[in-house]
Design an enzyme around this catalytic site. Structure first.
Site, PDB file in Angstrom:
ATOM      1  N   ARG B   4     -55.853  62.223 -48.588  1.00  0.00           N
ATOM      2  CA  ARG B   4     -56.213  63.081 -49.725  1.00  0.00           C
ATOM      3  C   ARG B   4     -57.303  62.369 -50.519  1.00  0.00           C
ATOM      4  O   ARG B   4     -57.522  61.158 -50.377  1.00  0.00           O
ATOM      5  CB  ARG B   4     -55.010  63.485 -50.569  1.00  0.00           C
ATOM      6  CG  ARG B   4     -53.906  62.492 -50.767  1.00  0.00           C
ATOM      7  CD  ARG B   4     -54.239  61.312 -51.602  1.00  0.00           C
ATOM      8  NE  ARG B   4     -54.803  61.715 -52.874  1.00  0.00           N
ATOM      9  CZ  ARG B   4     -55.535  60.946 -53.641  1.00  0.00           C
ATOM     10  NH1 ARG B   4     -55.819  59.713 -53.278  1.00  0.00           N
ATOM     11  NH2 ARG B   4     -56.025  61.365 -54.785  1.00  0.00           N
ATOM     12  N   GLY B   5     -58.002  63.148 -51.380  1.00  0.00           N
ATOM     13  CA  GLY B   5     -59.168  62.627 -52.077  1.00  0.00           C
ATOM     14  C   GLY B   5     -60.396  63.088 -51.314  1.00  0.00           C
ATOM     15  O   GLY B   5     -60.524  62.826 -50.120  1.00  0.00           O
ATOM     16  N   ALA B   6     -61.291  63.799 -52.006  1.00  0.00           N
ATOM     17  CA  ALA B   6     -62.399  64.469 -51.322  1.00  0.00           C
ATOM     18  C   ALA B   6     -63.207  63.539 -50.411  1.00  0.00           C
ATOM     19  O   ALA B   6     -63.424  63.855 -49.233  1.00  0.00           O
ATOM     20  CB  ALA B   6     -63.293  65.165 -52.348  1.00  0.00           C
ATOM     21  N   ARG B  47     -58.073  71.909 -45.097  1.00  0.00           N
ATOM     22  CA  ARG B  47     -58.051  71.971 -46.567  1.00  0.00           C
ATOM     23  C   ARG B  47     -59.225  72.835 -47.019  1.00  0.00           C
ATOM     24  O   ARG B  47     -60.351  72.617 -46.570  1.00  0.00           O
ATOM     25  CB  ARG B  47     -58.193  70.571 -47.201  1.00  0.00           C
ATOM     26  CG  ARG B  47     -57.134  69.541 -46.812  1.00  0.00           C
ATOM     27  CD  ARG B  47     -55.744  69.824 -47.373  1.00  0.00           C
ATOM     28  NE  ARG B  47     -55.668  69.876 -48.828  1.00  0.00           N
ATOM     29  CZ  ARG B  47     -55.517  68.805 -49.605  1.00  0.00           C
ATOM     30  NH1 ARG B  47     -55.451  67.601 -49.087  1.00  0.00           N
ATOM     31  NH2 ARG B  47     -55.423  68.932 -50.922  1.00  0.00           N
ATOM     32  N   GLN B 154     -49.958  61.711 -57.835  1.00  0.00           N
ATOM     33  CA  GLN B 154     -50.967  60.748 -57.401  1.00  0.00           C
ATOM     34  C   GLN B 154     -51.265  59.713 -58.483  1.00  0.00           C
ATOM     35  O   GLN B 154     -51.630  58.576 -58.172  1.00  0.00           O
ATOM     36  CB  GLN B 154     -52.265  61.474 -57.029  1.00  0.00           C
ATOM     37  CG  GLN B 154     -52.184  62.348 -55.787  1.00  0.00           C
ATOM     38  CD  GLN B 154     -51.861  63.797 -56.120  1.00  0.00           C
ATOM     39  OE1 GLN B 154     -51.238  64.081 -57.128  1.00  0.00           O
ATOM     40  NE2 GLN B 154     -52.270  64.712 -55.270  1.00  0.00           N
ATOM     41  N   ASP B 195     -63.377  67.613 -56.355  1.00  0.00           N
ATOM     42  CA  ASP B 195     -63.310  68.089 -54.971  1.00  0.00           C
ATOM     43  C   ASP B 195     -64.500  68.958 -54.608  1.00  0.00           C
ATOM     44  O   ASP B 195     -64.847  69.100 -53.433  1.00  0.00           O
ATOM     45  CB  ASP B 195     -62.009  68.855 -54.746  1.00  0.00           C
ATOM     46  CG  ASP B 195     -60.829  67.900 -54.814  1.00  0.00           C
ATOM     47  OD1 ASP B 195     -60.383  67.587 -55.931  1.00  0.00           O
ATOM     48  OD2 ASP B 195     -60.403  67.430 -53.740  1.00  0.00           O
ATOM     49  N   ASN B 205     -61.355  70.316 -59.546  1.00  0.00           N
ATOM     50  CA  ASN B 205     -60.643  69.048 -59.344  1.00  0.00           C
ATOM     51  C   ASN B 205     -59.148  69.326 -59.449  1.00  0.00           C
ATOM     52  O   ASN B 205     -58.732  70.462 -59.734  1.00  0.00           O
ATOM     53  CB  ASN B 205     -61.108  67.999 -60.378  1.00  0.00           C
ATOM     54  CG  ASN B 205     -60.597  66.599 -60.065  1.00  0.00           C
ATOM     55  OD1 ASN B 205     -60.624  66.172 -58.915  1.00  0.00           O
ATOM     56  ND2 ASN B 205     -60.091  65.898 -61.065  1.00  0.00           N
ATOM     57  N   LYS B 206     -58.368  68.316 -59.229  1.00  0.00           N
ATOM     58  CA  LYS B 206     -56.905  68.409 -59.236  1.00  0.00           C
ATOM     59  C   LYS B 206     -56.399  69.243 -60.408  1.00  0.00           C
ATOM     60  O   LYS B 206     -56.882  69.128 -61.528  1.00  0.00           O
ATOM     61  CB  LYS B 206     -56.330  66.994 -59.314  1.00  0.00           C
ATOM     62  CG  LYS B 206     -54.819  66.883 -59.310  1.00  0.00           C
ATOM     63  CD  LYS B 206     -54.168  67.563 -58.137  1.00  0.00           C
ATOM     64  CE  LYS B 206     -54.705  67.110 -56.812  1.00  0.00           C
ATOM     65  NZ  LYS B 206     -54.321  68.054 -55.702  1.00  0.00           N
TER      66      LYS B 206
END
Lengths: 304, 304
Positions: B4-6, B47, B154, B195, B205-206
């Site tokens: 995870r994480g762009a 994703r 996270q 992202d 973003n998240k």
């Protein structure tokens, strides 16, 4: 935290005093008075933020003083009746708030709430959820969006449960989703309870309430606070003067025995925050709805 | 969600293509091409929100087309070298963003971040946490406030861990405490990753980032987004056109096997939200800091 929710804390404290008096009533009068005072002190030290605790203790103390001439058996029975009165009045007050607030919710409204201000936070019916219950009882189709309310998860565990029991449609979200839901036009109103309202209308409530209020303001969504008069504290001028309880770091690093945070991290855990009066569309009280609350309007509530 | 994480998603996808090519290279050319295309399709469907996935796949596809005349053994080795280049460039880009962003943080700054945009979300160093690392490396005393970032936590599990490893002081809070901390004057800056950034500067973003941005704006706190050029998507005009992934309800009703929500509750679980460009103080890129991002400034980044 076995008892939580400002009105429930007040009712439980009143019964606590009555139970202690009944337990002590065989003692000589001086000892009875001394031990009962200790009971008041213990109860007053249990939670700092919810003013209903102090309101209920003050009312029980006034009853004690009023009946100070009675023997301890009679006095303890009188204190029990006073606690029972506080209990039954709380239900009546919630029903009155519900009736006053239900008119604010349009048919079909999707109402976001934070934490639990329901029957489980009061003697019954609820403050914020009481308004929703009354609106549903009046025939309106209301659906609820419940913030889960970390760290103690009162939304996920209590509000969701109450709404499921009554077949009121309820959607659970994490606290950080409320802004997204508002931005997408999926929230028509916000209703929350409160632990203490300052004389100027600032509202202390469960941590995260302030963020919801700021977002509601940005999106032009009304932000209502269901608030019995016993929760308004004219002795405290502004919200920043309300004491904010800080609780154990273990609540933030996990939930109960499931601890997930990285070892070595520091933690903050304020249980409440303050929403300035400017963000409050209206207080819903048992004496009616107070739009745009301020010091004058709150003082008038008590003088009328 | 294992990756995870762009930026990390982009690097992993590039290696995924290379591994598939190496696995397939003994096949006849037509079958090789057909199966490798299937590999691209599977990775592209993994994703929807982080654009780095598609950026990395496009770059690998261009490499494939450029070297289409090579035999499959040579081609697959070439694809592996391209993935390795994406990998090592990502670290260099993060270091460049760190150097550019570090200047924005004053000595002593208390910096709030949401989710994890650290070494664990990239090939190393990190985007948002890379800026913090670089500021610390330059001798500044920086402390971090980490939102726990429900539902996947996270912040609690990754950001807190990364900062503890490096002896950077880090304080964990629940997501709904950020507003309280800002109101009390305990936050000097916000830095997050992203992202996908739309052509107009809107930032996906998240989930929860939008709420932090609105609060930062209210309190006059700068809101920075660390953003490699690979995360900027000029093909998407505005944030509302960015696809938002919705994930399993079980993430919201509990955490992993610990399920705490009331049975029967409905759930929403959008993984990302959109912060409008008007709330972004600056984007921090490997080509420097873009204050008050808009379409012109972003297009210029790519044409320079």
């Amino acid at each position: 935290m076995v008892v939580r929710g400002a009105p429930a804390i007040g009712v439980a404290a009143a019964y606590g005093v009555a139970l202690e008096a009944l337990r002590l009533h065989h003692l000589p009068r001086a000892e009875f008075d001394q031990h009962l005072q200790l009971g008041f002190d213990v109860l007053a030290a249990s939670r700092p933020t919810a003013v209903n605790l102090f309101w209920a203790l003050n009312r029980m103390r006034a009853c004690w003083q009023r009946h100070g001439a009675a023997d301890t058996a009679v006095l303890s029975e009188t204190l029990l009746r006073e606690a029972q009165a506080i209990h039954s009045e709380d239900v009546q007050i919630n029903l009155a708030m519900g009736a006053a607030g239900a008119a604010l919710l349009p048919d079909g409204a999707r109402v976001l709430t934070h934490c639990n201000a329901g029957a489980l936070a009061t003697a019954g019916h609820g403050t914020a959820l009481g308004v929703i219950r009354s609106a549903v009882a009046s025939g309106k189709r209301i659906s609820v969006i419940a913030d889960e309310t970390r760290p103690f998860l009162q939304g996920a565990r209590l509000t969701a449960w109450e709404m499921v029991q009554e077949n009121i449609p309820v959607t659970l979200i994490t606290d950080n989703m409320a802004g997204h839901m508002m931005a997408r036009g999926e929230v028509d109103a916000v209703i929350v309870g409160t632990d203490r309202v300052a004389a100027n209308g600032d509202v202390a409530n469960k941590i995260g309430t302030y963020m919801v209020a700021v977002l509601a303001h940005r999106h032009g969504i009304p932000f209502y606070v269901a608030c019995p008069l016993s929760t308004i504290d004219l002795q405290v001028a502004r919200g920043e003067d309300i004491p904010i309880e800080e609780r154990s770091s273990l609540e933030v690093t996990g939930f109960r025995d499931y601890q997930w945070a990285a070892a070595g991290v520091m933690v903050r855990n304020p249980s409440f925050d303050v929403t300035p009066a400017e963000l409050v569309t209206a207080l819903i009280t048992e004496k009616g709805v107070v739009h745009r609350p301020d010091r004058d309007k709150l003082e008038r509530l008590f003088s009328d």
